[in-house]
Design a protein around this motif. Structure first.
Motif, PDB file in Angstrom:
ATOM      1  N   ARG A   1      -6.467  19.349 -38.584  1.00 56.46           N
ATOM      2  CA  ARG A   1      -6.807  17.924 -38.280  1.00 56.46           C
ATOM      3  C   ARG A   1      -6.628  18.060 -36.479  1.00 56.46           C
ATOM      4  NH1 ARG A   1     -10.034  15.895 -40.268  1.00 56.46           N
ATOM      5  NH2 ARG A   1     -10.646  17.957 -40.676  1.00 56.46           N
ATOM      6  N   TYR A   2      -5.675  18.971 -35.839  1.00 57.06           N
ATOM      7  CA  TYR A   2      -5.715  19.368 -34.674  1.00 57.06           C
ATOM      8  C   TYR A   2      -6.965  19.701 -33.817  1.00 57.06           C
ATOM      9  CZ  TYR A   2      -4.192  21.781 -30.766  1.00 57.06           C
ATOM     10  OH  TYR A   2      -4.794  21.598 -28.565  1.00 57.06           O
ATOM     11  N   LEU A   3      -7.717  20.904 -34.682  1.00 57.59           N
ATOM     12  CA  LEU A   3      -8.540  21.464 -34.060  1.00 57.59           C
ATOM     13  C   LEU A   3      -9.513  19.753 -34.184  1.00 57.59           C
ATOM     14  CD1 LEU A   3      -8.383  25.063 -35.498  1.00 57.59           C
ATOM     15  CD2 LEU A   3      -8.214  24.505 -33.114  1.00 57.59           C
ATOM     16  N   ALA A   4      -9.480  19.265 -35.447  1.00 55.51           N
ATOM     17  CA  ALA A   4     -10.468  18.611 -35.609  1.00 55.51           C
ATOM     18  C   ALA A   4     -10.558  17.507 -34.344  1.00 55.51           C
ATOM     19  CB  ALA A   4     -10.631  18.118 -36.953  1.00 55.51           C
ATOM     20  N   ILE A   5      -9.068  16.871 -34.325  1.00 55.21           N
ATOM     21  CA  ILE A   5      -9.354  15.605 -33.119  1.00 55.21           C
ATOM     22  C   ILE A   5      -9.429  16.251 -32.072  1.00 55.21           C
ATOM     23  CG2 ILE A   5      -7.948  13.945 -33.059  1.00 55.21           C
ATOM     24  CD1 ILE A   5      -7.419  14.008 -35.826  1.00 55.21           C
ATOM     25  N   CYS A   6      -8.734  16.929 -31.783  1.00 48.28           N
ATOM     26  CA  CYS A   6      -8.391  17.991 -30.037  1.00 48.28           C
ATOM     27  C   CYS A   6      -9.097  18.775 -29.533  1.00 48.28           C
ATOM     28  CB  CYS A   6      -7.487  18.263 -30.310  1.00 48.28           C
ATOM     29  SG  CYS A   6      -6.018  17.004 -30.894  1.00 48.28           S
ATOM     30  N   LYS A   7     -10.179  19.384 -30.933  1.00 50.06           N
ATOM     31  CA  LYS A   7     -11.011  20.659 -29.952  1.00 50.06           C
ATOM     32  C   LYS A   7     -11.843  20.414 -31.039  1.00 50.06           C
ATOM     33  CE  LYS A   7      -7.486  22.308 -27.567  1.00 50.06           C
ATOM     34  NZ  LYS A   7      -7.281  22.560 -25.617  1.00 50.06           N
ATOM     35  N   PRO A   8     -12.802  18.889 -30.492  1.00 49.35           N
ATOM     36  CA  PRO A   8     -13.876  19.153 -31.939  1.00 49.35           C
ATOM     37  C   PRO A   8     -14.781  20.299 -31.371  1.00 49.35           C
ATOM     38  CG  PRO A   8     -13.944  17.563 -30.354  1.00 49.35           C
ATOM     39  CD  PRO A   8     -12.658  18.087 -30.114  1.00 49.35           C
ATOM     40  N   LEU A   9     -15.262  20.745 -30.106  1.00 46.42           N
ATOM     41  CA  LEU A   9     -15.917  21.861 -30.182  1.00 46.42           C
ATOM     42  C   LEU A   9     -16.047  22.855 -30.889  1.00 46.42           C
ATOM     43  CD1 LEU A   9     -17.069  20.613 -26.642  1.00 46.42           C
ATOM     44  CD2 LEU A   9     -18.150  19.803 -28.683  1.00 46.42           C
ATOM     45  N   HIS A  10     -14.632  23.410 -30.436  1.00 46.23           N
ATOM     46  CA  HIS A  10     -14.038  24.277 -31.360  1.00 46.23           C
ATOM     47  C   HIS A  10     -14.510  24.888 -32.344  1.00 46.23           C
ATOM     48  CE1 HIS A  10     -13.278  24.545 -26.637  1.00 46.23           C
ATOM     49  NE2 HIS A  10     -13.312  25.883 -26.493  1.00 46.23           N
ATOM     50  N   TYR A  11     -14.040  23.215 -32.923  1.00 43.06           N
ATOM     51  CA  TYR A  11     -13.954  23.299 -34.850  1.00 43.06           C
ATOM     52  C   TYR A  11     -14.464  23.900 -35.378  1.00 43.06           C
ATOM     53  CZ  TYR A  11     -12.348  21.766 -39.377  1.00 43.06           C
ATOM     54  OH  TYR A  11     -12.165  21.409 -40.754  1.00 43.06           O
TER      55      TYR A  11
END
Length: 342
Positions: free
Chosen positions: A126-136
């Motif tokens: 969820r951290y990657l999806a919300i805070c790093k959406p371009l890298h997800y």
């Protein structure tokens, strides 16, 4: 010294007595029904999540693959404890063999550790999806989610197997009454007549490794999520996101709080009786809430459930009986004939 060893071998305990909840034994039938309903509701909720995830291609994403794995582990986790508790309430039979006791303790800790590791992995997802959406998309995919789930299972198996093997080498000379409703290793260690210092240190080490590390990772992930949510321009979006996070934090606090209370203590002999209430929350209440809070409140899951129910209704309407089936086939045939007319 040899005489003491012979006496110890002669008095080795072959079975234990699960004390359960002695203060409410006269309400066994009522508590049997309550725990049975809670168990069935928890199993049903988690199975719905698993079935919907694998039946609907829209939910076959890393997040929902992890959630379905989490739900499966929850089903196994409560199944290691609740059926035996139900038998105690119903029949009053409280004995359990030494081998069955170790098996139950292993299964409880094994699936419990998987759940904690998965919670940490899901928080990072969820951290990657919300805070790093371009890298997800580059970091998380189905292959990575399966590997992470496998890693959680493998690491839990290695850690818990080592602990159970150390406990199985202890001597048990009596008493054989476990003041709990399942075979918890903390109580087994307390009943041993061997030197348990090294085992207690190992238990504390595993508790710190499994519970606190996963808790720290979860806190770091959700802290960054909260910071990102605060920066959202829309007040409605912030309120909705905070509502979801607060629900997650309630379940996290229940699970982590009860487990830290039970296991992260230097001495397992302290306040053993109070562990039963905390363990009951961990094995009955939290698994019942998790399906609702983690997924069933999710709009994508709601839509998948509505679509599945709609398909079932259509099939029943089309093939509800012989005459309806004939009418359905006749209508299709008539439509095909009309489409062939010039």
């Amino acid at each position: 010294m040899e005489i003491n060893m012979e006496v110890r071998n002669e008095t080795t305990i072959q079975e234990f007595i699960l004390e359960g909840f002695p203060a409410i034994q006269y309400l066994g039938n009522i508590f049997f029904l309550m725990h049975l309903l809670a168990y069935l509701a928890s199993i049903t909720g988690n199975m719905v999540i698993i079935i919907i995830t694998w039946a609907d291609h829209r939910l076959q994403t890393p997040m929902y693959i992890l959630l379905s794995t989490f739900s499966f582990s929850e089903c196994c986790f409560i199944t290691t404890v609740i059926p035996k508790l139900l038998s105690i309430f119903l029949s009053g039979r409280q004995t359990i063999s030494f081998t069955s006791c170790l098996t139950q303790a292993f299964s409880f800790l094994f699936f419990g550790s998987i759940i904690f590791f998965l919670m940490a992995v899901m928080s990072l997802d969820r951290y990657l999806a919300i805070c790093k959406p371009l890298h997800y998309p580059a970091v998380m995919n189905l292959r990575v989610s399966f590997l992470l789930a496998f890693f959680c299972n493998a690491l839990s198996f290695i850690l818990i197997t080592g602990l159970v093997l150390k406990v199985s080498q202890l001597s048990f000379c009596g008493p054989n009454v476990i003041s709990h409703f399942f075979c918890d290793l903390g109580f087994l260690i307390h009943l041993s007549c061997s030197d348990t210092g090294s085992v207690e240190i190992y238990v504390l080490f595993l508790a710190l490794l499994v519970i606190l590390i996963s808790l720290i990772l979860t806190i770091i992930a959700y802290s960054n999520i909260v910071v990102t949510i605060v920066r959202l321009p829309s007040a409605k979006e912030r309120q909705k996101a905070f509502s979801t996070c607060s629900s997650h934090l309630i379940v996290l606090s229940l699970m982590y709080g009860s487990c830290v209370f039970i296991y992260v203590k230097p001495k397992q002999t302290n306040r053993l009786d109070s562990n039963r209430e905390a363990a009951l929350v961990n094995t009955v209440v939290t698994p019942l809430l998790n399906p609702v809070i983690y997924t069933l409140r999710n709009k994508q899951v709601h839509q998948a459930l509505r679509d599945a129910l709609s398909r079932v209704r259509l099939q029943k309407q089309s093939f509800g009986g012989p005459q309806q089936a004939l009418d359905f086939l006749e209508d299709n045939s008539r439509k095909r004939r009309k489409s062939c007319l010039p």
